[in-house]
Write a protein that holds these residues in place. Structure first.
Motif, mmCIF file in Angstrom:
data_model
loop_
_atom_site.group_PDB
_atom_site.id
_atom_site.type_symbol
_atom_site.label_atom_id
_atom_site.label_comp_id
_atom_site.label_asym_id
_atom_site.label_seq_id
_atom_site.Cartn_x
_atom_site.Cartn_y
_atom_site.Cartn_z
ATOM 1 N N UNK A 530 14.996 3.900 34.198
ATOM 2 C CA UNK A 530 15.464 4.282 35.385
ATOM 3 C C UNK A 530 17.012 4.772 34.985
ATOM 4 N N UNK A 531 17.500 4.281 33.913
ATOM 5 C CA UNK A 531 18.720 4.766 33.106
ATOM 6 C C UNK A 531 18.677 6.106 32.755
ATOM 7 N N UNK A 532 19.470 7.296 33.269
ATOM 8 C CA UNK A 532 19.449 8.679 32.762
ATOM 9 C C UNK A 532 19.740 8.579 31.305
ATOM 10 N N UNK A 533 20.676 7.956 30.621
ATOM 11 C CA UNK A 533 20.801 8.013 29.353
ATOM 12 C C UNK A 533 19.496 7.549 28.430
ATOM 13 N N UNK A 534 18.881 6.510 28.888
ATOM 14 C CA UNK A 534 17.545 5.926 28.140
ATOM 15 C C UNK A 534 16.544 6.695 28.224
ATOM 16 N N UNK A 535 16.529 7.445 29.521
ATOM 17 C CA UNK A 535 15.411 8.707 29.494
ATOM 18 C C UNK A 535 15.485 9.650 28.393
ATOM 19 N N UNK A 536 16.801 10.150 28.424
ATOM 20 C CA UNK A 536 16.968 11.399 27.784
ATOM 21 C C UNK A 536 17.022 11.104 26.331
ATOM 22 N N UNK A 537 17.296 9.717 25.733
ATOM 23 C CA UNK A 537 17.304 9.478 24.362
ATOM 24 C C UNK A 537 15.828 9.284 24.019
ATOM 25 N N UNK A 538 14.946 8.860 24.761
ATOM 26 C CA UNK A 538 13.654 8.886 24.777
ATOM 27 C C UNK A 538 12.924 10.196 24.658
ATOM 28 N N UNK A 539 13.214 10.983 25.582
ATOM 29 C CA UNK A 539 12.837 12.457 25.753
ATOM 30 C C UNK A 539 13.335 13.208 24.396
ATOM 31 N N UNK A 540 14.485 13.107 23.969
ATOM 32 C CA UNK A 540 14.900 13.524 22.825
ATOM 33 C C UNK A 540 13.785 13.142 21.558
ATOM 34 N N UNK A 541 13.568 11.974 21.304
ATOM 35 C CA UNK A 541 12.934 11.793 20.145
ATOM 36 C C UNK A 541 11.426 12.443 20.364
ATOM 37 N N UNK A 542 10.810 12.768 21.684
ATOM 38 C CA UNK A 542 9.384 13.359 21.720
ATOM 39 C C UNK A 542 9.654 15.049 21.473
ATOM 40 N N UNK A 543 10.963 15.478 22.133
ATOM 41 C CA UNK A 543 11.235 16.787 21.854
ATOM 42 C C UNK A 543 11.676 17.250 20.343
ATOM 43 N N UNK A 544 12.235 16.424 19.597
ATOM 44 C CA UNK A 544 12.727 16.701 18.329
ATOM 45 C C UNK A 544 11.299 16.963 17.528
ATOM 46 N N UNK A 605 22.175 9.780 20.407
ATOM 47 C CA UNK A 605 22.346 8.662 21.387
ATOM 48 C C UNK A 605 23.741 8.529 21.543
ATOM 49 N N UNK A 606 24.289 8.499 20.480
ATOM 50 C CA UNK A 606 25.838 8.195 20.525
ATOM 51 C C UNK A 606 26.606 9.209 20.888
ATOM 52 N N UNK A 607 26.262 10.697 21.009
ATOM 53 C CA UNK A 607 26.898 11.448 21.583
ATOM 54 C C UNK A 607 26.821 11.556 23.069
ATOM 55 N N UNK A 608 25.644 10.966 23.648
ATOM 56 C CA UNK A 608 25.511 11.129 25.032
ATOM 57 C C UNK A 608 25.912 9.902 25.817
#
Length: 688
Positions: A530-544, A605-608
């Protein structure tokens, strides 16, 4: 056509005229012979249209053989008639006695029409007049000499006939002299000999010598004690006898002249054959390559014709790679395996470098001694000659055509000329094939883009969420058929709505593919985080892991909580968010954050950072992609963030649909007719 048919009938009409004159003159006492002669005469005339049509379908060589065959048949029949003795036979031989003379006449008419066609090859303005005057002279001679001869003695001997001219009056001698002059003039018309190949010239020469021998035998026999055979043949038709004799003499004169011309042309016949072969090959090449758009098939045709035209032992074709200085082998014909391996293994091509520098054909007489070819191991110990011709389109050398003969000094100067012409046609064919291939590829690509565009549009929300708290509108306009921009809405609970806007780097089908992948990933993760940051962190791992190293995805992910009247959002390398409150201009919200897919995890993650905004009535949130503010006009000026902020400020009291329309209108006015270079997407959200 009518004039042609009338003219072609002139010989037959003249012959018919002298025959009728002879008959009406009362020379025929036998009524049966008269009727049969009349029937045969009508038959000859009925044959004339067929003969004219028959001639039109014949080649020059066939017409020449028809002329020689007709003269031979006519002459042999004369001799046969004279020697067979059936002229004095009984009633059983009455029919052959009438038919043989007329078959002879038909043969001579055939020979006359055939020689007419030969004389008229490459006709001049005077050719028609000269031939017509010859026919008239022969007819006049037949009338005058025949009348005199017949009055003298109907059964005169050959010696008497041969002395006939001496007994003629002065006007008859003048007509005879004019006839002989016109025979000689018309006999100079031998241009048809040029179009015969060497084999045809040899056949024609041998046949001529044979026919001339037959004619000479007949003419010599005419002085024998048996009497002049024409006298016996046309016993009752003295005018026709004279006409046949004069025609036979003309044929003999023409045979003599044509034999001399054939002998003169025979030594150079092979050169003519070569030229014909070259022209034929060029014509065939043009015809064959007209509908061929496959490069390999074209190469096969070009190489086979190259060997045929130049008599080379083998040939190969190099084509320049697109947007490169390098050449690649696209076809070979009979190239030795050792040489082929050597050509394929070499990275440097001195011959190609020479051609690119000089842009002209290169002829090497001794490949083992020339500095450009002797370095190649295969040719170092080989003898032979080489001819290289560039394939040029416009100012660019698109290929090289090689031909090799195993003997030194094997190529003639003409080979360079004909192979250059050959290469010019080949260049056009290859360029056409490439353009067709590119056109098909472009059409295929556009079709794929169209399908991808339709698929991409289906990935975007079809309708805006109808909410009590928020008024929303959005639009995505790809620069091409497909793009990498994206926006979406997800219900993550009964009171929480996620809104995302993103942009995949790059354009076209690849960007659209990544956009589809991003949609799937974000929508799936939205049900977990539900957290935008958590979602983007997990999405970044997949996209990378899945994105190409040169590809990344920028996005703003926000979650509207209608119970708390708050929006939480995080920005991953995307354009800032514009926030307008009542009576206040747009504020740029640009929290830090890297693009998705650029970093494996920790740095991202630290930059977000995640931010939260309370939602007040009349608040406006404007999300957009960089294609909006980077839209350019024809002066390459960008629309800019300041213009966007000013438009939002002036129209923030309007509905979201009106704000969206005003922004699009101003961008279109700014850009004008300049084509868009990037996708354009915006999401407008207003609190009620």
């Amino acid at each position: 056509m009518k004039r042609f048919l009338v003219y072609k009938s002139i010989p037959a009409m003249l012959i018919g005229f002298v025959i009728i004159f002879d008959m009406i003159a009362g020379q025929t006492s036998d009524q049966l012979n008269f009727l049969m002669n009349l029937v045969v005469l009508l038959a000859i005339f009925s044959l004339m249209p067929w003969l004219q049509q028959f001639h039109q379908n014949l080649s020059i060589h066939q017409k020449d053989k028809l002329f020689l065959g007709s003269v031979a048949v006519g002459t042999i029949l004369i001799l046969f008639y004279d020697r067979s003795g059936f002229t004095d036979a009984g009633i059983f031989w009455s029919i052959p006695k009438v038919l043989v003379p007329w078959i002879t006449v038909i043969a001579l008419v055939l020979a006359l029409t055939a020689v007419h066609d030969l004389i008229f090859v490459h006709r001049r303005s005077s050719t028609n007049a000269n031939f017509f005057l010859l026919l008239v002279a022969i007819a006049l001679y037949s009338l005058v000499a025949g009348s005199v001869g017949h009055e003298a003695h109907i059964n005169e001997t050959a010696e008497e006939i041969s002395l006939g001219i001496s007994r003629l009056p002065l006007i008859s001698k003048l007509i005879s002299a004019g006839m002989i002059y016109l025979m000689v003039i018309n006999s100079f018309r031998q241009k048809w000999v040029k179009v015969l190949n060497k084999r045809q010239k040899l056949i024609s020469l041998v046949l001529r010598l044979l026919v001339m021998a037959i004619v000479i035998i007949v003419l010599i026999a005419s002085n024998s004690e048996a009497g002049f055979m024409l006298s016996a043949l046309f016993k009752s038709l003295s005018v026709l006898r004279k006409y046949a004799w004069a025609t036979l003499v003309f044929f003999f004169v023409y045979l003599v002249f044509s034999t001399i011309v054939l002998l003169l042309y025979l030594p150079t016949a092979s050169i003519y054959d070569r030229k014909v072969k070259e022209i034929s090959s060029l014509h065939q090449l043009s015809r064959l390559i007209l509908g061929v758009f496959d490069i390999e098939q074209l190469a096969k045709i070009i190489l086979s014709r190259t060997i045929e035209v130049t008599d080379a032992n083998y040939a190969w074709l190099l084509l320049r790679r697109q947007n490169s200085e390098q050449f690649e082998l696209v076809g070979q014909n009979q190239v030795p395996d050792r040489l082929l391996r050597s050509l394929l293994s070499r990275t440097k091509n001195e011959l190609a470098d020479w051609i690119l520098l000089h842009r002209e054909p290169l002829s090497i007489e001794r490949i083992s001694r020339h500095p450009l070819t002797s370095k190649l191991n295969y040719w170092e110990q080989s003898s032979g000659s080489l001819l290289v011709v560039p394939l040029i389109v416009g100012d660019a050398v698109i290929g090289l055509l090689f031909a090799v003969k195993q003997e030194e000094y094997g190529f003639l100067p003409d080979d360079k000329v004909i192979l250059t012409a050959f290469a010019n046609n080949a260049s056009i064919a290859i360029e056409n094939a490439r353009l067709v291939h590119q056109s098909l590829e472009r059409e295929k690509y556009e079709q794929e883009l169209k399908i991808a565009h339709e698929a991409q549009m289906k990935l975007l929300p079809r309708t805006m969420p109808q909410l009590e708290l928020l008024e929303m509108d959005a639009i995505c306009i790809p620069a091409n058929e497909v793009g990498g921009d994206y926006y979406d809405f997800f219900w993550i609970s009964d009171h929480e709505l996620a809104v995302v806007i993103g942009d995949v780097s790059g354009k076209g089908a690849e960007a659209a593919f990544y956009m589809a992948e991003a949609k799937g990933v974000l929508e799936s993760l939205s049900r977990i985080y539900s957290s935008p940051k958590e979602l983007l962190v997990q999405a970044n791992k997949i996209f990378y892991k899945t994105f190409d190293p040169k590809t990344f995805f920028s996005a703003i992910y926000s979650v509207f909580n209608f119970r708390e009247r708050i929006v939480r959002f995080a920005r991953a390398g995307h354009c800032p968010l514009l926030h307008c409150t009542k009576n206040q201009g747009p504020i740029i919200l640009e929290p830090p954050g890297l693009g998705l897919g650029l970093d494996p995890g920790i740095r991202f993650e630290t930059s977000l950072s995640e931010h939260a905004l309370p939602l007040q009535p009349s608040d406006l949130l404007f999300l957009y992609t960089d294609g909006l503010i980077e839209a350019r006009n024809d002066r390459q000026m960008e629309f800019g963030e300041e213009n966007l902020r000013e438009i939002i400020y002036k129209n923030q009291d309007k509905s979201v649909a009106e704000i969206k329309a005003e922004v699009l209108k101003q961008i279109e006015l700014f850009v004008g007719n300049h084509p868009r270079h990037d996708d354009l997407t915006m999401v407008v959200i207003k609190v009620r």
